[in-house]
Scaffold this motif. Sequence first.
Motif, PDB file in Angstrom:
ATOM      1  N   SER A 156       0.960  -1.342   0.160  1.00 41.50           N
ATOM      2  CA  SER A 156       0.012  -0.093   0.142  1.00 41.50           C
ATOM      3  C   SER A 156       0.763   1.284   0.132  1.00 41.50           C
ATOM      4  CB  SER A 156      -0.965   0.145   1.077  1.00 41.50           C
ATOM      5  OG  SER A 156      -0.235   0.146   2.433  1.00 41.50           O
ATOM      6  N   ILE A 157       1.927   1.204   0.498  1.00 37.22           N
ATOM      7  CA  ILE A 157       2.857   2.443   0.503  1.00 37.22           C
ATOM      8  C   ILE A 157       3.377   2.694  -0.976  1.00 37.22           C
ATOM      9  CG2 ILE A 157       5.124   3.178   1.286  1.00 37.22           C
ATOM     10  CD1 ILE A 157       3.162   3.112   3.669  1.00 37.22           C
TER      11      ILE A 157
ATOM     12  N   ALA B 285       0.493   3.979  -2.736  1.00 37.30           N
ATOM     13  CA  ALA B 285       0.137   5.521  -2.432  1.00 37.30           C
ATOM     14  C   ALA B 285       0.966   6.552  -3.260  1.00 37.30           C
ATOM     15  CB  ALA B 285       0.369   5.647  -1.062  1.00 37.30           C
TER      16      ALA B 285
ATOM     17  N   GLY C 162       0.184   6.195  -7.126  1.00 43.90           N
ATOM     18  CA  GLY C 162      -1.140   6.817  -6.925  1.00 43.90           C
ATOM     19  C   GLY C 162      -0.745   8.359  -7.058  1.00 43.90           C
ATOM     20  N   LEU C 163       0.381   9.031  -6.489  1.00 44.35           N
ATOM     21  CA  LEU C 163       0.485  10.336  -6.616  1.00 44.35           C
ATOM     22  C   LEU C 163       1.358  10.754  -7.644  1.00 44.35           C
ATOM     23  CD1 LEU C 163       1.452  11.243  -2.996  1.00 44.35           C
ATOM     24  CD2 LEU C 163      -0.621  11.778  -3.914  1.00 44.35           C
TER      25      LEU C 163
ATOM     26  N   HIS D 107      10.365   5.269  -0.853  1.00 46.40           N
ATOM     27  CA  HIS D 107       9.584   5.019   0.297  1.00 46.40           C
ATOM     28  C   HIS D 107       9.691   3.561   0.616  1.00 46.40           C
ATOM     29  CE1 HIS D 107       6.865   8.694   0.154  1.00 46.40           C
ATOM     30  NE2 HIS D 107       7.101   8.480  -1.123  1.00 46.40           N
TER      31      HIS D 107
ATOM     32  N   ARG E  92       7.904  -2.864  12.518  1.00 42.79           N
ATOM     33  CA  ARG E  92       6.966  -2.098  12.692  1.00 42.79           C
ATOM     34  C   ARG E  92       5.645  -3.149  12.238  1.00 42.79           C
ATOM     35  NH1 ARG E  92       9.021   1.471   8.708  1.00 42.79           N
ATOM     36  NH2 ARG E  92       9.183   3.410  10.120  1.00 42.79           N
TER      37      ARG E  92
ATOM     38  N   TRP F  49       2.254  -2.931  10.574  1.00 41.95           N
ATOM     39  CA  TRP F  49       1.694  -2.014   9.458  1.00 41.95           C
ATOM     40  C   TRP F  49       0.204  -2.055   9.843  1.00 41.95           C
ATOM     41  CZ3 TRP F  49       4.704   0.960   7.022  1.00 41.95           C
ATOM     42  CH2 TRP F  49       5.873   0.855   6.786  1.00 41.95           C
TER      43      TRP F  49
ATOM     44  N   MET G 294      -3.434   2.219 -12.808  1.00 39.87           N
ATOM     45  CA  MET G 294      -2.735   1.676 -11.507  1.00 39.87           C
ATOM     46  C   MET G 294      -2.812   0.016 -11.902  1.00 39.87           C
ATOM     47  SD  MET G 294      -1.442   3.168  -8.914  1.00 39.87           S
ATOM     48  CE  MET G 294      -1.552   2.530  -7.671  1.00 39.87           C
TER      49      MET G 294
ATOM     50  N   GLY H  74      -5.825  12.013  -9.402  1.00 40.88           N
ATOM     51  CA  GLY H  74      -5.356  11.369  -8.150  1.00 40.88           C
ATOM     52  C   GLY H  74      -6.066  10.258  -7.571  1.00 40.88           C
ATOM     53  N   MET H  75      -5.655   9.524  -6.467  1.00 43.78           N
ATOM     54  CA  MET H  75      -6.262   8.180  -6.126  1.00 43.78           C
ATOM     55  C   MET H  75      -6.343   7.953  -4.599  1.00 43.78           C
ATOM     56  SD  MET H  75      -6.075   4.638  -7.495  1.00 43.78           S
ATOM     57  CE  MET H  75      -7.378   3.167  -6.938  1.00 43.78           C
TER      58      MET H  75
ATOM     59  N   PHE I  19      -7.147   5.548  -1.483  1.00 39.00           N
ATOM     60  CA  PHE I  19      -7.033   3.982  -1.504  1.00 39.00           C
ATOM     61  C   PHE I  19      -8.189   3.402  -0.216  1.00 39.00           C
ATOM     62  CE2 PHE I  19      -3.231   5.023  -3.642  1.00 39.00           C
ATOM     63  CZ  PHE I  19      -3.011   3.766  -4.565  1.00 39.00           C
TER      64      PHE I  19
ATOM     65  N   ASN J  52      -3.377   4.891   3.580  1.00 34.45           N
ATOM     66  CA  ASN J  52      -1.993   4.492   3.751  1.00 34.45           C
ATOM     67  C   ASN J  52      -0.824   5.593   3.740  1.00 34.45           C
ATOM     68  OD1 ASN J  52      -2.749   5.404   1.282  1.00 34.45           O
ATOM     69  ND2 ASN J  52      -2.152   3.911  -0.218  1.00 34.45           N
ATOM     70  N   PRO J  53      -1.145   6.210   4.753  1.00 33.38           N
ATOM     71  CA  PRO J  53      -0.004   7.582   4.902  1.00 33.38           C
ATOM     72  C   PRO J  53       1.518   6.901   4.713  1.00 33.38           C
ATOM     73  CG  PRO J  53      -0.930   7.180   6.992  1.00 33.38           C
ATOM     74  CD  PRO J  53      -1.744   6.081   6.208  1.00 33.38           C
ATOM     75  N   PHE J  54       2.344   7.578   4.242  1.00 29.26           N
ATOM     76  CA  PHE J  54       3.939   7.394   4.359  1.00 29.26           C
ATOM     77  C   PHE J  54       4.265   7.260   5.782  1.00 29.26           C
ATOM     78  CE2 PHE J  54       3.776   9.407   0.183  1.00 29.26           C
ATOM     79  CZ  PHE J  54       3.633   8.255  -0.504  1.00 29.26           C
ATOM     80  N   PRO J  55       5.067   6.335   6.139  1.00 31.14           N
ATOM     81  CA  PRO J  55       5.620   6.453   7.658  1.00 31.14           C
ATOM     82  C   PRO J  55       6.581   7.735   7.726  1.00 31.14           C
ATOM     83  CG  PRO J  55       6.633   4.844   6.506  1.00 31.14           C
ATOM     84  CD  PRO J  55       5.790   5.308   5.380  1.00 31.14           C
ATOM     85  N   LYS J  56       6.071   9.141   7.342  1.00 35.30           N
ATOM     86  CA  LYS J  56       6.985  10.155   7.518  1.00 35.30           C
ATOM     87  C   LYS J  56       6.069  11.160   8.088  1.00 35.30           C
ATOM     88  CE  LYS J  56       9.584   9.412   3.324  1.00 35.30           C
ATOM     89  NZ  LYS J  56       9.808   9.957   1.885  1.00 35.30           N
TER      90      LYS J  56
ATOM     91  N   TYR K  11       5.118  15.660  -0.440  1.00 30.32           N
ATOM     92  CA  TYR K  11       5.800  14.385  -1.338  1.00 30.32           C
ATOM     93  C   TYR K  11       5.431  14.722  -2.881  1.00 30.32           C
ATOM     94  CZ  TYR K  11       7.792  10.551  -3.562  1.00 30.32           C
ATOM     95  OH  TYR K  11       8.249   9.510  -4.435  1.00 30.32           O
TER      96      TYR K  11
ATOM     97  N   ARG L 206      -3.364  14.821   0.641  1.00 34.55           N
ATOM     98  CA  ARG L 206      -2.051  14.391   0.034  1.00 34.55           C
ATOM     99  C   ARG L 206      -2.293  14.182  -1.665  1.00 34.55           C
ATOM    100  NH1 ARG L 206       0.445   8.931   1.640  1.00 34.55           N
ATOM    101  NH2 ARG L 206      -1.305   8.020   0.515  1.00 34.55           N
ATOM    102  N   ALA L 207      -3.530  13.681  -2.056  1.00 40.11           N
ATOM    103  CA  ALA L 207      -3.843  13.620  -3.274  1.00 40.11           C
ATOM    104  C   ALA L 207      -4.189  14.968  -4.090  1.00 40.11           C
ATOM    105  CB  ALA L 207      -5.049  12.604  -3.583  1.00 40.11           C
TER     106      ALA L 207
END
Lengths: 428, 261, 484
Positions: A307-308, A311, A314-315, A326, A426, A428, B64, B97-98, B100, B104-108, B116, B170-171
């Motif tokens: 999923s990471i 994401a 998808g951007l 990532h 981690r 998830w 996708m 944009g999408m 989900f 699913n945020p990035f681990p940031k 980003y 984010r999208a």
Amino acid sequence: MSLKARQSKEKRFQFAGLAAISIGLLCLVMLFASVLSAGLPAFQQTFIKLTFNLPADKLDKSGNRNPQEMKKVSTIGYTKVITEQLKLNLTKAGLEFDQLSKKELKNMISKEAPAQVRYAVLEDPSLLDREFEMVLLANGRIDGYYKGRVTKKSAELDVMVSPKQLELADQMKRAGILETRFNGRFFYWPDASDLRPEAAGLGVALLGSFYMVLIVLVLAVPLAVCTAIFLEEFAPKNRFTDLIEINISNLAAVPSIVFGILGLSLFINFMDLPQSAPIVGGLCLTLMTLPTVIIAARASIKAVPPSIKAAALGLGASKVQAVFHHVLPSAAPGILTGTIIGLAQALGETAPLLLIGMVAFVREYPSLSPEGIFEPATALPVQLYNWTVRGDPAFVERASGAIIVLLVFMITMNLLAIVLRKRFERRW
Amino acid sequence: MLDTTVDNMIEEKPKIIARDVKVVYGDKEALRDVSLDVMDKTVTAFIGPSGCGKSTFLRCFNRMNDTIANCRVSGSLIYDGQEISAHDPVTLRARIGMVFQKPNPFPKSIYDNVAYGPRIHGLSKNKADLDGIVEKALRRGALWDEVKDRLHETGTGLSGGQQQRLCIARAIATEPEVLLMDEPCSALDPIATAQIEELINELKQSYSVVIVTHSMQQAARVSQKTAFFHLGNLVEYNDTGDIFTKPSDPRTESYITGRIG
Amino acid sequence: MNSLIVFNLIVSVFAFFVCRAKASRLREKHTLLVASNTHWGWYGFLNVFIPTLVLGVLIHYVGIYFINSGIRSSTALEFASHAEYLLVKENVNASVILILDEISQIRFLSSFIVIISYLISGIEPALLAVQSGTTIEHLDLVVLALKTKIMALTATLVLGVVIALMQAQRSINTVSANYNAREKVEFVIISLLGLSSLIAVLTTVGIVISLLSETINFAMMHSIVDFLFGTVWNPQFTSGEVEGYGSDLGILPLLWGTLYISFVALAFSVPIGLYSAIYLSEYASDRFRSIAKPVLELLAGIPTIVYGLFALLTVGPLLRDSFTQPLGLGSNSDSVLAAGLVMGIMLIPFVSSLSDDIINAVPQTLRDGSYGLGATQSETVKNVIIPAALPGIIGAVLLAASRAIGETMIVVLGAGAAAKLSLNPLEGMATITAKIVNQLTGDTEFESPETLVAFALGLSLFVITLCLNVLALYIVRKYREEYE
């Protein structure tokens, strides 16, 4: 079968499992106990502290304190002087030494001592003709006496040491001239020849091991990470990539000695790299560690949830960007853990290094510049193997001491890996 | 009758035109000959029972499906006057944009999550510019007030609903024209769902939103157009009101009344 | 060569920044570019760097080819052997380097200096200067090589500069909104990733080639049948010069020693490792497991040399004092049993962690089914879990066997050096790995069967372990697939 019989069977089974684990742990305890009891004395050494007043007329015949000219006096000349000085010190302390022969007296002190004194004098010629104190190594057998390796009884049969010497050593100890204490030199002095185990140290081996681990770190880790990324993320699924995968898992199980044979014929015979050099050892160990780190890196890349990546895609990130921005950072702790375990494996590996000539006796430190990796060196595990196969029990003690040093490194690295894994695990 | 013609005249031309789209996974047909137009500034809902192909169809819009091996898309999908397959997937995904199913945020950090997209597409000239983009996106994602004091804390520490709004923000940050949402509320509780639905309603002002949902109530609440999928076929596509009040296909009616699905 | 690299790097970096700046300027007019500014930067960099690097390497090798063929076809010399040719080649190369060093005293940008001074004054002054110190052999060849070298340098430099500038110009011109520079840059990145994954394959190829070629050399000196079926291992390092060779180099005693020790090791480690794994995965509390598992893993991280020393110093003498001597079987502390037991200790964590993974992969539903029928835990383990996990466990045991067979340091230190076919576990026996170490360490003549036999032993070892590994990995993989 009655319920009772079944239950007691259950108990027996559980007990067998517990017993198995206990045996495993017991073996670990035995291993550590044996290594510690044999090796701890290696960190101690018996020293003789003497007050010197070195006669200039013997050591600097021209009298102008020019080190170039003073070099003419060899260690044999110094040996005589040191023996005289020892006598003076003993007399001053009121100790009897008439019953000892000249040779016995001379051998109280390590054969390394003359070189040590000569070096000090050549460095600073003003030491001549004035009083100064110097701490010298005692002979290995006398050192062994204080560690229980040598007894007065065994000394009767030993050509290297006599009971009279041990008696004198006891007196010197009471007079405060001789003492057994921590020996830092074990860590930084180079190896010594068969006759002077008391002077042998791990300096060259530690430096050599450091160079090799550095080479493995610099070469194996980037290569392994690149390979893992390629295989997990970009490789097309075809027979060739299947072959690469099968090949890597097989390579991880190839006996380490085979990598030594490869190193011998590829790096030394074919590429003409120097024998005994950290570069060759490092390259061998790199090839050997590579599959381990690749497998660890792949596992941690695989563990990053898709999923990471989705994401990022998808951007509008490209696949390369998604992976490098990532997936890779998320997999980094796992890769780091695998790397540490791989490095620990490389640090402790012995067999391949034996074949590429790292068993050679090396007393010169390789230089600290980058060229140092092409100069002869030994490695920690090979050094301790080398000491093991020498006859003198004093070397076995040093080998066990070296094992403790090696194990401290290994356990630190493994614990670090375990802690890292726990810390960054981690959910998830 | 007259009303609809007037409506059609007012509406702009469709954002995405799909004609006879067919998707095959290996040798399994997932979607058969789907044709529909996605309108601008409209929320379009895809409904249908699980495995009906609604998500698959949605993922065709921003390619996708490319990331899935052995998935083949045929037929015609036109976006911005050009076949979607002719677009560069990267630029395409920046413009479509999408969001989900699972947040699913990035681990940031929250900030880095939103920044980003603009960063990789070079949408900002400098730090202040980027700060502005992030703030704007978070405001439109209805998250700004909740996170403005902790922009540099990690995004995974937010609650589920907040995480999903972060993903929406984010999208939005890359200034897309179409926003695809693949069951965005299925992992959220009712309160968070209500917040997201409210947000979708606002987003409609500036974007064309396509939402896949398994909840008919949600489709009825947020969308203007609804498409009903069943077993890989597009059964019916019409104004949401019409679909729910007077479905023309018996299968749609059975689904809406709860007999299938 | 290095002057060119310096120059190319400068141009490449220049191209990087110019392309990036241009892309960033373009971006102010167009909202979206397919590639980011940094992509454009790297596009410029790679566009300059890669072609010039390829060119440099190409010309370098072409130059070497011409020099070598010049030496080979030299009329003045008739080479009696290949070695003589190599010697002349080395001499010529050394002289060339000497003269080049004479022309350019400084290392930095030396190619520039060499070319310029050649254009101004030719090579004679430097030649004379070197000749005044030492005599140069094969003067005509040296001059030829020198001229070729300088020509190659000139060509590399001129072409390199031209191509670098052209490519820089071209890539700067390509910067546009629609050109996909990202794709090009990423192609290079992915290619590099792919190339690095080839290293692993090349390692295997290297192993096979080096083992095979030396084994063939060995087969030409010594009967391969004797090697494979001989029952005596008795290398005579001195007899080689007398007549033929007096060495008996049969692998069978070594193979026997290897298998015997491995058998002892497995007989010790498999039950203990397996029971530990069962206890840890089925019975142990989470707390116990969280302590015992890392400790067992620690055991796996200990280097084999440590185990070797343990066998030599502790286990060997212990067995000798408690069995060998009281039973009147000699006073040997090196024994199959000592080495086997210690190797067994080494393998315990290996077997237990592999089995643990495999037992954990058995689906919970199978356990639940068994418990649901009223089975006790041990009955479930014995009747359901073990049968289900059996293929995986067999795979784990095979992997452990392969480890045991390839283990070196424990047997070198603990098993003794005598190669014999004996059943007595209290006797010392040599293994394949121990003999490889024996034959390849120490100062021995390389081209003798006694040394080369080590490669044949290595090949045998490689083949045996490879078969075990392939079989084991195949079984384990099949097993995993079944439960995934």
